[in-house]
Scaffold this motif. Structure first.
Motif, PDB file in Angstrom:
ATOM      1  N   GLY A  41      -0.440 -23.866 -18.787  1.00 58.42           N
ATOM      2  CA  GLY A  41      -1.520 -24.424 -18.073  1.00 58.42           C
ATOM      3  C   GLY A  41      -2.640 -23.827 -17.808  1.00 58.42           C
ATOM      4  N   LEU A  42      -2.575 -22.528 -17.678  1.00 54.10           N
ATOM      5  CA  LEU A  42      -3.858 -21.655 -17.776  1.00 54.10           C
ATOM      6  C   LEU A  42      -4.697 -21.709 -19.122  1.00 54.10           C
ATOM      7  N   THR A  43      -3.976 -21.869 -19.969  1.00 55.33           N
ATOM      8  CA  THR A  43      -4.328 -21.809 -21.545  1.00 55.33           C
ATOM      9  C   THR A  43      -5.200 -23.088 -21.650  1.00 55.33           C
ATOM     10  N   ILE A  44      -4.588 -24.192 -21.069  1.00 54.12           N
ATOM     11  CA  ILE A  44      -5.141 -25.591 -21.303  1.00 54.12           C
ATOM     12  C   ILE A  44      -6.592 -25.332 -20.424  1.00 54.12           C
ATOM     13  N   LEU A  45      -6.229 -24.925 -19.140  1.00 54.39           N
ATOM     14  CA  LEU A  45      -7.427 -24.877 -18.206  1.00 54.39           C
ATOM     15  C   LEU A  45      -8.609 -24.292 -18.875  1.00 54.39           C
ATOM     16  N   ALA A  46      -8.290 -23.012 -19.592  1.00 51.57           N
ATOM     17  CA  ALA A  46      -9.193 -22.120 -19.893  1.00 51.57           C
ATOM     18  C   ALA A  46     -10.048 -22.883 -21.164  1.00 51.57           C
ATOM     19  N   SER A  47      -9.101 -23.705 -21.837  1.00 50.28           N
ATOM     20  CA  SER A  47      -9.884 -24.267 -23.073  1.00 50.28           C
ATOM     21  C   SER A  47     -10.495 -25.587 -22.836  1.00 50.28           C
TER      22      SER A  47
ATOM     23  N   ILE B 180     -13.004 -20.462 -22.963  1.00 48.95           N
ATOM     24  CA  ILE B 180     -12.380 -19.527 -23.823  1.00 48.95           C
ATOM     25  C   ILE B 180     -12.340 -20.194 -25.107  1.00 48.95           C
ATOM     26  N   HIS B 181     -11.983 -21.331 -25.301  1.00 48.79           N
ATOM     27  CA  HIS B 181     -11.857 -21.717 -26.522  1.00 48.79           C
ATOM     28  C   HIS B 181     -13.288 -21.652 -27.413  1.00 48.79           C
TER      29      HIS B 181
ATOM     30  N   GLU C 129      -6.577 -20.029 -31.464  1.00 45.46           N
ATOM     31  CA  GLU C 129      -5.162 -20.225 -31.761  1.00 45.46           C
ATOM     32  C   GLU C 129      -4.300 -18.977 -31.668  1.00 45.46           C
ATOM     33  N   THR C 130      -4.974 -17.918 -32.217  1.00 50.12           N
ATOM     34  CA  THR C 130      -4.095 -16.581 -32.421  1.00 50.12           C
ATOM     35  C   THR C 130      -4.007 -16.057 -30.829  1.00 50.12           C
ATOM     36  N   PHE C 131      -4.956 -16.316 -29.936  1.00 45.70           N
ATOM     37  CA  PHE C 131      -4.940 -16.072 -28.615  1.00 45.70           C
ATOM     38  C   PHE C 131      -3.623 -16.887 -28.039  1.00 45.70           C
ATOM     39  N   ARG C 132      -3.956 -18.152 -28.275  1.00 41.96           N
ATOM     40  CA  ARG C 132      -2.595 -19.041 -27.671  1.00 41.96           C
ATOM     41  C   ARG C 132      -1.363 -18.638 -28.009  1.00 41.96           C
ATOM     42  N   GLN C 133      -1.295 -18.504 -29.286  1.00 44.56           N
ATOM     43  CA  GLN C 133       0.219 -17.939 -29.813  1.00 44.56           C
ATOM     44  C   GLN C 133       0.623 -16.542 -29.176  1.00 44.56           C
ATOM     45  N   GLY C 134      -0.561 -15.593 -29.066  1.00 46.55           N
ATOM     46  CA  GLY C 134      -0.092 -14.227 -28.200  1.00 46.55           C
ATOM     47  C   GLY C 134       0.292 -14.527 -26.952  1.00 46.55           C
ATOM     48  N   ALA C 135      -0.485 -15.374 -26.303  1.00 46.87           N
ATOM     49  CA  ALA C 135      -0.245 -15.585 -24.858  1.00 46.87           C
ATOM     50  C   ALA C 135       1.091 -16.310 -24.596  1.00 46.87           C
ATOM     51  N   ASN C 136       1.717 -17.159 -25.398  1.00 47.46           N
ATOM     52  CA  ASN C 136       2.754 -17.957 -25.351  1.00 47.46           C
ATOM     53  C   ASN C 136       3.790 -16.725 -25.643  1.00 47.46           C
ATOM     54  N   ALA C 137       3.424 -15.854 -26.469  1.00 50.01           N
ATOM     55  CA  ALA C 137       4.615 -14.864 -27.076  1.00 50.01           C
ATOM     56  C   ALA C 137       4.837 -13.848 -25.828  1.00 50.01           C
ATOM     57  N   SER C 138       3.751 -13.536 -25.059  1.00 48.59           N
ATOM     58  CA  SER C 138       3.738 -12.541 -24.099  1.00 48.59           C
ATOM     59  C   SER C 138       3.985 -13.064 -22.617  1.00 48.59           C
ATOM     60  N   VAL C 139       4.891 -14.173 -22.506  1.00 48.35           N
ATOM     61  CA  VAL C 139       4.944 -14.749 -21.217  1.00 48.35           C
ATOM     62  C   VAL C 139       5.804 -14.019 -20.163  1.00 48.35           C
ATOM     63  N   GLY C 140       6.758 -13.197 -20.526  1.00 55.39           N
ATOM     64  CA  GLY C 140       7.440 -12.172 -19.325  1.00 55.39           C
ATOM     65  C   GLY C 140       6.604 -10.899 -19.414  1.00 55.39           C
ATOM     66  N   ASP C 141       5.611 -10.609 -20.292  1.00 59.53           N
ATOM     67  CA  ASP C 141       4.822  -9.383 -19.859  1.00 59.53           C
ATOM     68  C   ASP C 141       3.589  -9.600 -19.161  1.00 59.53           C
TER      69      ASP C 141
ATOM     70  N   THR D 253      -3.826  -9.917 -17.651  1.00 56.33           N
ATOM     71  CA  THR D 253      -3.204 -10.173 -18.954  1.00 56.33           C
ATOM     72  C   THR D 253      -3.777  -9.638 -19.927  1.00 56.33           C
ATOM     73  N   ARG D 254      -3.047  -9.247 -20.928  1.00 56.62           N
ATOM     74  CA  ARG D 254      -3.483  -8.814 -22.321  1.00 56.62           C
ATOM     75  C   ARG D 254      -2.749  -9.318 -23.413  1.00 56.62           C
ATOM     76  N   VAL D 255      -3.428  -9.867 -24.319  1.00 52.18           N
ATOM     77  CA  VAL D 255      -2.869 -10.327 -25.580  1.00 52.18           C
ATOM     78  C   VAL D 255      -3.202  -9.651 -26.713  1.00 52.18           C
ATOM     79  N   GLU D 256      -2.536  -8.909 -27.432  1.00 50.26           N
ATOM     80  CA  GLU D 256      -3.070  -8.198 -28.649  1.00 50.26           C
ATOM     81  C   GLU D 256      -1.945  -8.941 -29.828  1.00 50.26           C
ATOM     82  N   GLN D 257      -2.825  -9.486 -30.641  1.00 47.90           N
ATOM     83  CA  GLN D 257      -2.180 -10.402 -31.568  1.00 47.90           C
ATOM     84  C   GLN D 257      -2.839  -9.986 -33.151  1.00 47.90           C
ATOM     85  N   GLY D 258      -2.303  -9.429 -33.777  1.00 46.58           N
ATOM     86  CA  GLY D 258      -3.293  -9.017 -35.050  1.00 46.58           C
ATOM     87  C   GLY D 258      -4.201  -8.027 -34.815  1.00 46.58           C
ATOM     88  N   ASP D 259      -5.373  -8.709 -35.289  1.00 49.98           N
ATOM     89  CA  ASP D 259      -6.627  -7.893 -35.214  1.00 49.98           C
ATOM     90  C   ASP D 259      -7.366  -8.158 -33.530  1.00 49.98           C
TER      91      ASP D 259
END
Length: 153
Positions: free
Chosen positions: A13-19, A88-89, A97-109, A115-121
């Motif tokens: 929901g936060l990702t959709i709101l931000a985008s 943010i989009h 999209e890289t950010f979104r995937q990273g945010a989804n992968a770090s749900v428990g963190d 929040t911090r998303v580190e996905q590749g570069d």
């Protein structure tokens, strides 16, 4: 710092709101050029020091966005602060999209206020406290010589 589990649907929901924020578009991470949604009077060119150059834009909602640019004019980092989230989009552009995937992968963190998303570069940090949103995003490999991630404010 105590870690709190945030349900997956809250992150989504936060990702959709931000985008879907209504703030004007700014220059995109990795792009070359001026802020896409800014007029000539909105952009202020500044130098933090000899290594760090940025353009700062303040929109009608009071959101301040800094676009950190290298010597060729390419945006290697962005930061924001204000009473609402910027689009943010638009800020992340091709990296959203890289950010979104990273945010989804770090749900428990995810933390309660940060929040911090580190996905590749790509590295994205976001904080909210008392209706004050702030964050920054950068491409680790694109930081110019002499520039550290701590220079992105």
């Amino acid at each position: 710092m105590r870690k709190i589990r945030i349900p997956h649907y809250v992150i989504a929901g936060l990702t959709i709101l931000a985008s879907s924020a209504t703030a004007p578009a700014f220059a995109q991470l990795g792009a070359t050029g001026r802020a896409a949604g800014a007029s000539a009077g909105d952009v202020v060119q500044k130098a933090q020091d000899a290594f760090v150059q940025y353009r700062e834009t303040i929109d009608a909602q009071g959101i301040v966005v800094r676009e950190y640019v290298d010597s060729s004019g390419a945006v290697y980092a962005v930061s924001w602060r204000g009473p609402a989230m910027p689009d943010i989009h638009s800020l992340l552009g091709a990296y959203f999209e890289t950010f979104r995937q990273g945010a989804n992968a770090s749900v428990g963190d995810a933390g309660l206020h940060a929040t911090r998303v580190e996905q590749g570069d790509l590295v994205v940090e976001n904080r909210v406290r008392l209706r004050e949103f702030s964050g920054r995003a950068w491409l680790a490999s694109a930081l110019p010589p002499g520039v550290m991630s701590t220079d992105i404010q």
